[in-house]
Motif scaffolding. Structure first.
Motif, PDB file in Angstrom:
ATOM      1  N   ALA A  95      18.256 -18.536  -8.880  1.00 24.71           N
ATOM      2  CA  ALA A  95      17.661 -19.563  -9.741  1.00 24.71           C
ATOM      3  C   ALA A  95      17.197 -20.758  -8.909  1.00 24.71           C
ATOM      4  CB  ALA A  95      18.668 -20.004 -10.800  1.00 24.71           C
ATOM      5  N   LEU A  96      17.984 -21.142  -7.904  1.00 29.59           N
ATOM      6  CA  LEU A  96      17.573 -22.229  -7.015  1.00 29.59           C
ATOM      7  C   LEU A  96      16.301 -21.864  -6.262  1.00 29.59           C
ATOM      8  CD1 LEU A  96      21.067 -23.206  -5.536  1.00 29.59           C
ATOM      9  CD2 LEU A  96      19.634 -24.672  -6.954  1.00 29.59           C
ATOM     10  N   ALA A  97      16.245 -20.630  -5.757  1.00 29.74           N
ATOM     11  CA  ALA A  97      15.066 -20.193  -5.004  1.00 29.74           C
ATOM     12  C   ALA A  97      13.825 -20.182  -5.887  1.00 29.74           C
ATOM     13  CB  ALA A  97      15.317 -18.806  -4.411  1.00 29.74           C
ATOM     14  N   GLU A  98      13.982 -19.737  -7.125  1.00 28.26           N
ATOM     15  CA  GLU A  98      12.835 -19.707  -8.035  1.00 28.26           C
ATOM     16  C   GLU A  98      12.386 -21.130  -8.377  1.00 28.26           C
ATOM     17  OE1 GLU A  98      11.448 -17.561 -12.219  1.00 28.26           O
ATOM     18  OE2 GLU A  98      13.534 -17.500 -11.581  1.00 28.26           O
ATOM     19  N   THR A  99      13.351 -22.047  -8.575  1.00 29.18           N
ATOM     20  CA  THR A  99      13.006 -23.439  -8.852  1.00 29.18           C
ATOM     21  C   THR A  99      12.226 -24.053  -7.695  1.00 29.18           C
ATOM     22  OG1 THR A  99      14.990 -23.703 -10.222  1.00 29.18           O
ATOM     23  CG2 THR A  99      13.959 -25.709  -9.403  1.00 29.18           C
ATOM     24  N   ALA A 100      12.581 -23.663  -6.464  1.00 30.48           N
ATOM     25  CA  ALA A 100      11.890 -24.200  -5.292  1.00 30.48           C
ATOM     26  C   ALA A 100      10.496 -23.627  -5.135  1.00 30.48           C
ATOM     27  CB  ALA A 100      12.716 -23.923  -4.031  1.00 30.48           C
ATOM     28  N   GLY A 101      10.168 -22.553  -5.860  1.00 28.38           N
ATOM     29  CA  GLY A 101       8.836 -21.977  -5.804  1.00 28.38           C
ATOM     30  C   GLY A 101       8.771 -20.718  -4.976  1.00 28.38           C
ATOM     31  N   SER A 102       9.559 -19.714  -5.336  1.00 33.06           N
ATOM     32  CA  SER A 102       9.553 -18.472  -4.568  1.00 33.06           C
ATOM     33  C   SER A 102       9.771 -17.282  -5.493  1.00 33.06           C
ATOM     34  CB  SER A 102      10.638 -18.498  -3.491  1.00 33.06           C
ATOM     35  OG  SER A 102      11.916 -18.579  -4.083  1.00 33.06           O
ATOM     36  N   THR A 103       9.463 -16.118  -4.971  1.00 32.28           N
ATOM     37  CA  THR A 103       9.716 -14.859  -5.661  1.00 32.28           C
ATOM     38  C   THR A 103      10.890 -14.169  -4.969  1.00 32.28           C
ATOM     39  OG1 THR A 103       7.398 -14.580  -6.276  1.00 32.28           O
ATOM     40  CG2 THR A 103       8.776 -12.607  -6.268  1.00 32.28           C
ATOM     41  N   VAL A 104      11.954 -13.931  -5.717  1.00 31.16           N
ATOM     42  CA  VAL A 104      13.128 -13.266  -5.157  1.00 31.16           C
ATOM     43  C   VAL A 104      12.902 -11.759  -5.221  1.00 31.16           C
ATOM     44  CG1 VAL A 104      15.608 -12.917  -5.363  1.00 31.16           C
ATOM     45  CG2 VAL A 104      14.623 -15.164  -5.855  1.00 31.16           C
ATOM     46  N   LEU A 105      12.973 -11.119  -4.065  1.00 33.29           N
ATOM     47  CA  LEU A 105      12.731  -9.685  -3.981  1.00 33.29           C
ATOM     48  C   LEU A 105      14.019  -8.878  -4.006  1.00 33.29           C
ATOM     49  CD1 LEU A 105      10.021  -9.763  -1.164  1.00 33.29           C
ATOM     50  CD2 LEU A 105       9.646  -9.692  -3.635  1.00 33.29           C
ATOM     51  N   ALA A 106      15.070  -9.384  -3.375  1.00 36.89           N
ATOM     52  CA  ALA A 106      16.331  -8.642  -3.303  1.00 36.89           C
ATOM     53  C   ALA A 106      17.446  -9.606  -2.956  1.00 36.89           C
ATOM     54  CB  ALA A 106      16.254  -7.522  -2.260  1.00 36.89           C
ATOM     55  N   GLY A 107      18.683  -9.207  -3.303  1.00 34.18           N
ATOM     56  CA  GLY A 107      19.866  -9.983  -2.953  1.00 34.18           C
ATOM     57  C   GLY A 107      20.918  -9.072  -2.347  1.00 34.18           C
ATOM     58  N   LEU A 108      21.468  -9.464  -1.218  1.00 33.11           N
ATOM     59  CA  LEU A 108      22.399  -8.622  -0.477  1.00 33.11           C
ATOM     60  C   LEU A 108      23.702  -9.363  -0.249  1.00 33.11           C
ATOM     61  CD1 LEU A 108      19.786  -7.586   2.208  1.00 33.11           C
ATOM     62  CD2 LEU A 108      20.389  -6.264   0.194  1.00 33.11           C
ATOM     63  N   VAL A 109      24.827  -8.674  -0.468  1.00 35.93           N
ATOM     64  CA  VAL A 109      26.152  -9.273  -0.278  1.00 35.93           C
ATOM     65  C   VAL A 109      26.927  -8.451   0.733  1.00 35.93           C
ATOM     66  CG1 VAL A 109      28.338  -9.848  -1.372  1.00 35.93           C
ATOM     67  CG2 VAL A 109      26.210 -10.245  -2.603  1.00 35.93           C
ATOM     68  N   GLN A 110      27.509  -9.105   1.725  1.00 40.50           N
ATOM     69  CA  GLN A 110      28.328  -8.448   2.744  1.00 40.50           C
ATOM     70  C   GLN A 110      29.772  -8.901   2.581  1.00 40.50           C
ATOM     71  OE1 GLN A 110      28.350  -6.177   4.802  1.00 40.50           O
ATOM     72  NE2 GLN A 110      29.846  -6.613   6.379  1.00 40.50           N
ATOM     73  N   ARG A 111      30.702  -7.944   2.493  1.00 38.69           N
ATOM     74  CA  ARG A 111      32.121  -8.244   2.353  1.00 38.69           C
ATOM     75  C   ARG A 111      32.738  -8.449   3.734  1.00 38.69           C
ATOM     76  NH1 ARG A 111      36.329 -10.462   0.113  1.00 38.69           N
ATOM     77  NH2 ARG A 111      37.726  -9.174  -1.140  1.00 38.69           N
ATOM     78  N   ARG A 112      33.212  -9.670   3.988  1.00 38.80           N
ATOM     79  CA  ARG A 112      33.846  -9.995   5.259  1.00 38.80           C
ATOM     80  C   ARG A 112      34.956 -10.999   5.031  1.00 38.80           C
ATOM     81  NH1 ARG A 112      30.855  -9.199  10.211  1.00 38.80           N
ATOM     82  NH2 ARG A 112      32.212 -10.791  11.088  1.00 38.80           N
ATOM     83  N   ALA A 113      35.912 -11.039   5.959  1.00 44.33           N
ATOM     84  CA  ALA A 113      36.978 -12.038   5.871  1.00 44.33           C
ATOM     85  C   ALA A 113      36.422 -13.439   6.084  1.00 44.33           C
ATOM     86  CB  ALA A 113      38.069 -11.732   6.893  1.00 44.33           C
TER      87      ALA A 113
END
Length: 486
Positions: A95-113
């Motif tokens: 939502a922040l990225a879209e407010t700044a004026g962008s198109t979100v293509l994908a979101g990636l999460v990495q599990r780490r300590a």
């Protein structure tokens, strides 16, 4: 037989190599044990978060976007909490990225300590992210936490596109939305504070120093002023920051003067604070008819708005709309907007607005209270106002009401609960405490008017020599009325 420490290690190593169990370890499979760490599947996976894409299906929608749309991929390291918490954080970043004026293509999460000190995600996952960036045709990567300068550079070197972090994204949104002179100065100060440790040189093109041939320079005629370009930039930034701090301090004086005038007249103040896009401006418009800009986007309001309001029994008070907060609000912004946030710290009552339709309203409450503590506003009397009741799950509303005893549910859009909120504000505002009985001459109509505005009138009677009033007043007004005591 007594085993030495080295013998025990040798036995364990032998057992691991042969998949045998040591005596007393019947329930422990040492071959599959990897210490108290995350599951191997979690560590090896770079998980995609579904439903984040904001890519336009109809190209005609572009005209409704105010800025050029950058194509971005989001990346985050999930270190604590549940998978749902990680997904909610990524949706907020989208939502922040879209407010700044962008198109979100994908979101990636990495599990780490903890995030990798080199490339944030780890070298292998950074290469996977590069492949996804190429496949999606992205031109920017946005990370969900603040990156160190070295992490940002290392990740950019791998993915070969621009990399920014959550802090830079929020600063960019603030820069777009700041309208007043003070708001622009505060945002610029926060941006410079963020930029200063992240200045980056580009080899010889940044250098303004040169020695002789033996020092690797160009010889005679090439000696510079003794500072590199990056040092000059740092000095200019520090000078500009000092100037901005002086300007903000001067603007703060003007606001302090108005605030002191309201306090001198014993006008109670109510501040509206809360998470961004929780509906604070809509609530202000409902309570006062202020006509403040309302948009369904993050950080639509940056400049504080103060409006006059009145209780049902005629007591005046001020209602102030403030900038919204967000999880991990950059410390630079909290410091730069401290003068603005003092409206909250000096208030008599705080209306803490919460979005009841948000997936994690309790997380919003915690994030806002953390910022309030930073600006010394944690001691202000607080009422939790759960907004957007028309779109919220009734079970969520009940849960918040059980946890937050001093709360009320409203809908600024439909008007539900607004009358109850007005009554609650009137009840919570400080009341006059001194009882007086005065006979005010008719030529002092100004005192009668002040009594009606600032005091609680108990009885009023017109007599031949003036107006006989019984009222409950503040100390300042009581001293002015002492000469007319009945």
């Amino acid at each position: 037989m007594t085993l030495k420490r080295t013998d025990i290690f040798d036995l364990k190593a032998t057992a691991l190599a042969s998949d045998e169990l040591l005596p007393g370890d019947e329930t422990t499979d040492l071959a599959g044990y990897d210490g108290d760490q995350y599951d191997r599947e979690d560590r090896a996976a770079l998980r995609r978060v579904a439903g984040l894409s904001t890519e336009l299906e109809d190209v005609t929608e572009v005209e409704y976007r105010q800025l050029r749309l950058e194509r971005v991929v989001l990346a985050a390291v999930w270190t604590e909490g549940t998978a749902e918490d990680a997904d909610n954080s990524m949706r907020e970043l989208a939502a922040l990225a879209e407010t700044a004026g962008s198109t979100v293509l994908a979101g990636l999460v990495q599990r780490r300590a903890k995030p990798d000190t080199g490339t944030y995600l780890g070298s292998g996952k950074a290469l996977e992210l590069r492949d996804i960036v190429i496949a999606e045709g992205a031109d920017t990567v946005i990370c969900d936490t603040e990156l160190t300068p070295s992490q940002r550079r290392a990740l950019e070197d791998v993915v070969k596109v621009k990399v920014i972090d959550r802090t830079a994204l929020i600063l960019d949104i603030f820069a777009q939305h700041a309208k007043s002179k003070e708001g622009k100065a505060q945002v610029e100060l926060a941006q410079l504070q963020y930029l200063l440790p992240r200045l980056r040189g580009w080899g010889e093109s940044m250098s303004r120093q040169a020695g002789g041939q033996a020092a690797g320079g160009q010889g005679m005629g090439s000696r510079g002023p003794g500072e590199t370009k990056i040092e000059l930039d740092r000095r200019r930034i520090n000078i500009r920051m000092a100037k901005l701090r002086r300007e903000i301090k001067e603007m703060k004086t003007s606001r302090d003067t108005r605030r002191l005038a309201r306090k001198a007249n014993e006008v109670p103040s109510v501040a509206i604070a809360g998470y961004t896009n929780a509906g604070k401006s809509s609530l202000l418009n409902r309570l006062t008819g202020a006509g403040v800009l309302v948009e369904n986007q993050l950080f639509a309001t940056l400049d504080p708005t103060v409006r006059r309001a009145e209780t049902e029994d005629g007591r005046l008070y001020t209602l102030a709309d403030t900038v919204g907060f967000v999880r991990q609000l950059p410390t630079q912004l909290v410091e730069a907007f401290r003068s603005t946030l003092e409206e909250v710290a000096d208030a008599d009552l705080l209306l803490h607005v919460v979005d009841g339709s948000h997936p994690d309203p309790e997380g919003q409450i915690s994030a806002v209270r953390a910022v309030l503590a930073d600006v010394d506003a944690a001691s202000v009397r607080e009422v939790i106002v759960v907004n957007k009741a028309d779109a919220a799950d009734p079970e969520v509303l009940d849960r918040i009401r059980r946890h937050e005893k001093h709360s009320i549910v409203v809908s600024a859009r439909t008007g539900e609960g607004i009358a109850e909120l007005r009554a609650l504000v009137a009840e919570e505002l400080p009341r006059p405490t001194i009882d007086v009985e005065v006979l005010v001459p008719y030529e002092r109509g100004d005192l009668v008017s002040r009594l009606h505005q600032e005091a609680e009138i108990l009885s009023s009677e017109h007599t031949g020599s003036g107006t006989l009033l019984k009222a409950r007043v503040h100390a300042d007004l009581a001293s002015e009325l002492a000469a007319y005591a009945a």
